[in-house]
Design an enzyme around this catalytic site. Sequence first.
Site, PDB file in Angstrom:
ATOM      1  CG  ASP A 114      -1.713   1.173   1.200  1.00 15.70           C
ATOM      2  OD1 ASP A 114      -1.864   1.828   0.163  1.00 15.70           O
ATOM      3  OD2 ASP A 114      -2.789   1.309   2.188  1.00 15.70           O
ATOM      4  CE  LYS A 232       2.917  11.600 -11.726  1.00 16.74           C
ATOM      5  NZ  LYS A 232       3.349  10.271 -11.718  1.00 16.74           N
ATOM      6  CB  VAL A 269      -3.463   8.191 -20.595  1.00 20.13           C
ATOM      7  CG1 VAL A 269      -4.091   6.728 -20.980  1.00 20.13           C
ATOM      8  CG2 VAL A 269      -1.851   8.221 -21.085  1.00 20.13           C
TER       9      VAL A 269
END
Length: 407
Positions: A114, A232, A269
């Site tokens: 997790d 990111k 995407v």
Amino acid sequence: MPIEIAWTAISQGPNEIPFWPYIKSYAPWFVVIYFLKRFFSGTQNTWERDMHGRVVMVTGGTSGMGAAVVEDLAKRGAQIILLVKSLSDGWLVEYIADLRESSGNNLIYAEEVDLSSLYSIRLFATKWLDNSPARRLDMVICCAGLLQPPLKQRMLTADGIEAHWGINYVGHFHLLTLLSPSFRVQPPDRDVRIILSGCSTYVLADFDITDPEFKNRGYPSSKPWRSFGSAKLALLLFLRQFQRTLDEYKRPDGNANNVRVFMANPGFVRTATSRNFISLGSLWGLLVYLIMWPIWWLVLKSPVQGAQTILHVAMSPECAHGQGGKVYNECREVTRKSPRKEVEDEELSKKLWDITAKQIEVSERRGAAQRKMDAESQKTTEKGKTGTTPATSATSTSAKKMSTKRE
């Protein structure tokens, strides 16, 4: 038939072709849509690689783009280890069974990791490393991630870390640094690759190394891409620093480092995450998303198309040689300078590494103390429950004996 139609058009003019008015009106639009779809679909991986015997570990490999990556590699014979949030999900068993059948590959397994729990990550990594001889590991592909819809409240992980920062960055940082010994002990002739999934939204990041979780600045609920992009961007800084750390390691056999870290940007995407983001996580938003689906079909990549750059990095022979720490986009290495100056700041990446390591250390200690308190509390509760029954029983027995004596 096509030859007859062509001859009719040449000899008698195009007006003699059946349905010519409709073709004349709508054909240009179909041509435009075709080329737009080709443009937004991106490039295709053209490399082929036999993956038989290679062990590949994947996060986020059960849905979306990650699932497309896993399916492709499984068909090539790779042994796949899916790192999933929970093994108790009955759907997971069916998913692995279907994947084994469709790919003809039975070497597909799942391990519980997790990414929102530092303790769960450490449990897995400890179990993985506690093996002699060291387990084979050829590749780790990190596809898991979280992007909250706009106007949603700030989410926290099990360790109290802001969810974007904790799952997209800290979770993968913890997993990969803990697995570092496994990378380093791989034979020198083995090609070991670590692939991180990037995103162009790092350009929009509101990055502040002193407040990466937006505690003091306030969480930008109306613009969650600032928090997501910050994670990111941090992952991109980690990419460069992790590669430097691996290169600086002196192997006992004297050989050069054979572990290379890359980042692959899949583009935008069409996944469950993007659908949840576009629909704002609401039913009305989902209805609007469905109505506008032709637009999303046109401008967003399918999971298979989004997986192409990751597959390129996984298979390209150019990634097996030279220096790691590179970024790939549309199946090509990104050579232009990043619009974010932080990417080239080596001191900043070192500082971020130290801050993250300290954050993990503090969070793990706090979590360990809490688990100890919970265990002691549960033990005390159970002791109290079991202690009452024997005492009552003993009192009852004693009373019976006294009654017998009196009689």
